[in-house]
Enzyme design. Structure first.
Site, mmCIF file in Angstrom:
data_model
loop_
_atom_site.group_PDB
_atom_site.id
_atom_site.type_symbol
_atom_site.label_atom_id
_atom_site.label_comp_id
_atom_site.label_asym_id
_atom_site.label_seq_id
_atom_site.Cartn_x
_atom_site.Cartn_y
_atom_site.Cartn_z
ATOM 1 N N CYS A 81 31.818 30.348 38.080
ATOM 2 C CA CYS A 81 30.749 30.527 37.442
ATOM 3 C C CYS A 81 30.876 30.238 35.843
ATOM 4 C CB CYS A 81 30.135 31.961 37.680
ATOM 5 S SG CYS A 81 28.247 32.000 37.373
ATOM 6 N N HIS A 177 30.511 32.836 43.416
ATOM 7 C CA HIS A 177 31.618 34.030 43.243
ATOM 8 C C HIS A 177 32.351 34.329 44.468
ATOM 9 C CE1 HIS A 177 30.406 35.415 39.041
ATOM 10 N NE2 HIS A 177 29.598 34.855 39.393
ATOM 11 N N GLU A 179 35.049 35.858 44.832
ATOM 12 C CA GLU A 179 35.589 37.212 44.671
ATOM 13 C C GLU A 179 34.589 38.406 45.025
ATOM 14 O OE1 GLU A 179 34.567 35.328 42.297
ATOM 15 O OE2 GLU A 179 33.654 36.422 40.852
HETATM 16 N N1 GLN Z 1 25.212 32.918 33.138
HETATM 17 C C1 GLN Z 1 26.620 33.004 32.682
HETATM 18 C C2 GLN Z 1 26.930 32.147 31.658
HETATM 19 O O1 GLN Z 1 26.285 31.176 31.527
HETATM 20 C C3 GLN Z 1 27.526 32.825 33.944
HETATM 21 C C4 GLN Z 1 27.084 33.834 35.195
HETATM 22 C C5 GLN Z 1 28.272 34.502 35.747
HETATM 23 O O2 GLN Z 1 29.280 34.011 35.634
HETATM 24 N N2 GLN Z 1 27.983 34.923 36.830
HETATM 25 O O3 GLN Z 1 28.061 32.295 31.018
#
Ligand code: GLN
Length: 198
Positions: A81, A177, A179
Site C-alpha cells: 500500500c 495488506h 499483514e
Molecule cells: N492512502 C495511503 C497513502 O497514500 C496509503 C494507505 C495505506 O497504506 N493503507 O499513503
C-alpha cells in the site's frame, strides 16, 4: 538465519513485525530506522501507512540514499500500500492531496487514494500467481491503483481484471495488506521467491 527488517518510521509496523515473526520467528525480525540497522537485514518490508509521512521520515533519518543503493544492489523488498507508493518509479498526481517523493525503484506508475476515503476500504479475494489453495484475502485500505506496469516489472496478483501486485523480481509491491489477513502465504512466498530465505 534470515533477518527481515521492517521500516519502522510510521504505519502498520507492529502488524508486519507479527506477520513475519510467524514465518521466521521473533528473532528473525528487526525494526529499521537508521542506515546502520538497514545494513543488518536480508530483506525489507515497507509497511502501509501514510506515504507522505514515511517519505519525510526517510529523509529525516538519512535513509533515502542507503535505501536506493541497497535495493539497487538486490535487497529483497516488499512494499504494501503506502510501501508500494514509495517504491513506484512514477506517481500520477492524486486528486487533491499532496504526493510523496518516492524511491523510484519499481517500474510501475501508481496513483494514491484511488478508492476514496477510509470508509471505502474493503476486503476481496485476490488471485496470486504461484499460491496454492484459495484466493488470498485482500484487505484494501485507502488503496492506491496500479495504472501501468513497465517492462521490467511483472503483474502477479489480480482482483478481478485489475492488477494489485507487481514484482521485478526482488521488489514486490502490493496495493493491499497481507499483514492484516492472518494468511502467511504471501510473506512465505516473498522470502522464498526472492531468495531472502536461502
Ligand atoms: N492512502 C495511503 C497513502 O497514500 C496509503 C494507505 C495505506 O497504506 N493503507 O499513503
Amino acid at each position: 538465519m534470515t533477518t527481515v527488517g521492517v521500516l519502522a518510521l510510521q504505519g502498520d509496523v507492529p502488524e508486519h513485525r507479527a506477520a513475519f515473526a510467524g514465518v521466521v520467528g521473533p528473532q528473525g525480525v528487526r525494526l529499521v530506522r537508521t542506515p546502520h540497522e538497514l545494513a543488518g537485514v536480508d530483506a525489507l518490508v515497507i509497511p502501509g501507512g501514510e506515504s507522505t509521512a514515511i517519505s519525510e521520515l526517510i529523509d529525516r533519518n538519512g535513509l533515502r540514499l542507503p535505501l536506493q543503493e541497497r535495493i539497487g544492489r538486490g535487497l529483497p523488498v516488499l512494499g504494501t500500500c503506502a510501501g508500494l507508493i514509495l517504491l513506484a518509479e512514477r506517481l500520477e498526481p492524486s486528486r487533491g492531496g499532496r504526493d510523496p517523493t518516492g524511491l523510484r525503484v519499481l517500474d510501475v506508475s501508481v496513483r494514491r487514494n484511488e478508492f476514496g476515503r477510509q470508509r471505502e476500504s474493503f476486503e476481496d479475494g485476490v488471485r496470486v500467481t504461484g499460491l496454492q489453495g484459495d484466493r488470498f484475502p485482500g484487505v484494501f485500505i485507502r488503496a492506491p491503483r496500479i495504472l501501468e506496469v513497465g517492462r521490467s516489472a511483472k503483474p502477479f496478483a489480480w482482483r478481478g481484471d485489475e492488477v494489485v501486485g507487481v514484482r521485478s523480481p526482488k521488489i514486490w509491491g502490493l496495493t493491499f495488506h497481507p499483514e492484516l489477513s492472518g494468511d502467511p502465504r504471501l510473506a512465505e512466498a516473498f522470502l522464498r521467491e526472492t531468495g531472502a530465505s536461502d
